[in-house]
Write an enzyme that holds these catalytic residues in place. Structure first.
Site, PDB file in Angstrom:
ATOM      1  N   HIS A  93      44.784  36.249  31.317  1.00 25.91           N
ATOM      2  CA  HIS A  93      43.574  36.481  31.848  1.00 25.91           C
ATOM      3  C   HIS A  93      42.705  37.155  30.761  1.00 25.91           C
ATOM      4  O   HIS A  93      42.917  37.685  29.859  1.00 25.91           O
ATOM      5  CB  HIS A  93      43.786  37.825  33.090  1.00 25.91           C
ATOM      6  CG  HIS A  93      42.617  38.045  33.860  1.00 25.91           C
ATOM      7  ND1 HIS A  93      41.659  39.006  33.130  1.00 25.91           N
ATOM      8  CD2 HIS A  93      42.293  37.659  34.801  1.00 25.91           C
ATOM      9  CE1 HIS A  93      40.824  38.898  34.108  1.00 25.91           C
ATOM     10  NE2 HIS A  93      41.072  38.033  35.266  1.00 25.91           N
ATOM     11  N   GLU A 141      37.093  31.124  33.802  1.00 21.84           N
ATOM     12  CA  GLU A 141      36.052  32.209  34.010  1.00 21.84           C
ATOM     13  C   GLU A 141      35.500  32.826  32.904  1.00 21.84           C
ATOM     14  O   GLU A 141      35.972  33.446  31.965  1.00 21.84           O
ATOM     15  CB  GLU A 141      36.949  33.624  34.650  1.00 21.84           C
ATOM     16  CG  GLU A 141      37.932  33.405  35.732  1.00 21.84           C
ATOM     17  CD  GLU A 141      38.779  34.375  36.269  1.00 21.84           C
ATOM     18  OE1 GLU A 141      38.435  34.718  37.427  1.00 21.84           O
ATOM     19  OE2 GLU A 141      39.190  35.275  35.412  1.00 21.84           O
TER      20      GLU A 141
END
Ligand code: G3P
Length: 224
Positions: A93, A141
């Site tokens: 992430h 993202e």
């Protein structure tokens, strides 16, 4: 996990500390049942085991450090995630970056353990590199849009489409998710139209005054 899907990363927001993580997981479970749409949750690590054992929706870890059960203080291991009953994990992430060799090792560890691997990336080229490690999903993202009010699907649809097209060429079996700033059903609808199988989001639900209502709005972007 059935697709299209919505994956909610609880992160470590104050709103999900302690018992509030389970409360939010229960809301996700209720909305998933009412809408028939797959909603998976990534609770804080310290709540993972309890939530994975009590809710009927897919539960994933927010992060993994190592693929084996080596003695490392404070680390999250793939066998440890498996033992909680969680079905998979986010890897790399934006808020917990790893190097490519570690990503590959964790993806392999997930495959061996029968866990779903979701590798997060930040643009088209890192998505293609990460896709070659063979995860189940890439979640692209752009970090500058994370936590903001403008969805990646309206701020930069080209980066989403470029990721989908690029991955279909280098690793067609890898499915694509996108996220960053996703808040509405329209954001989800556009994400699917761009060729993804769903969205990964956090603040749009975790920080909403009515998380259930926010989830229902997101689900409205998916036609069943
Ligand atoms: O993991 C999801 C995340 O990084 C996106 O966050 O708050 O922009 O939906 P948010």
């Amino acid at each position: 996990m059935d697709e299209p899907l919505i994956i909610l990363n609880f992160k470590t927001y104050r709103e999900v500390e302690g018992a509030r993580a389970m409360e939010l997981a229960r809301i996700c479970e209720r909305v998933a049942s009412e809408t028939g749409i797959t909603i998976a949750v990534c609770p804080p690590a310290i709540e993972l085991s309890r939530i994975a054992s009590e809710v009927e929706i897919p539960v994933l870890s927010q992060h993994a450090d190592i693929s084996r059960s080596d003695p490392r203080t404070g680390s999250v291991t793939i066998p440890g995630i498996k033992a909680t009953g969680a079905v998979g994990t986010l890897i790399n992430h934006s808020e917990r970056r790893l190097n490519l060799a570690d990503i590959e090792d964790l993806v392999r560890g997930c495959r061996e353990a029968g866990l779903v691997s979701i590798v997060c990336t930040n643009n088209v080229s890192t998505s293609l590199a990460a896709a070659l490690t063979g995860p189940d999903y890439i979640a692209m993202e752009p970090p500058e849009l994370i936590g903001g009010d403008i969805s990646v699907t309206s701020a930069d649809p080209g980066i989403v489409k470029g990721t989908v097209v690029g991955i279909s060429r280098v690793s067609p079996e890898v499915k694509v998710l996108t996220g960053a700033g996703v808040k509405t059903g329209e954001d989800v609808r556009v994400a699917l139209e761009l060729g993804t199988v769903g969205v990964l989001l956090a603040s749009g639900v975790v920080k909403a005054s009515d998380p259930g209502k926010a989830l229902i709005s997101l689900c409205s972007g998916i036609s069943k």
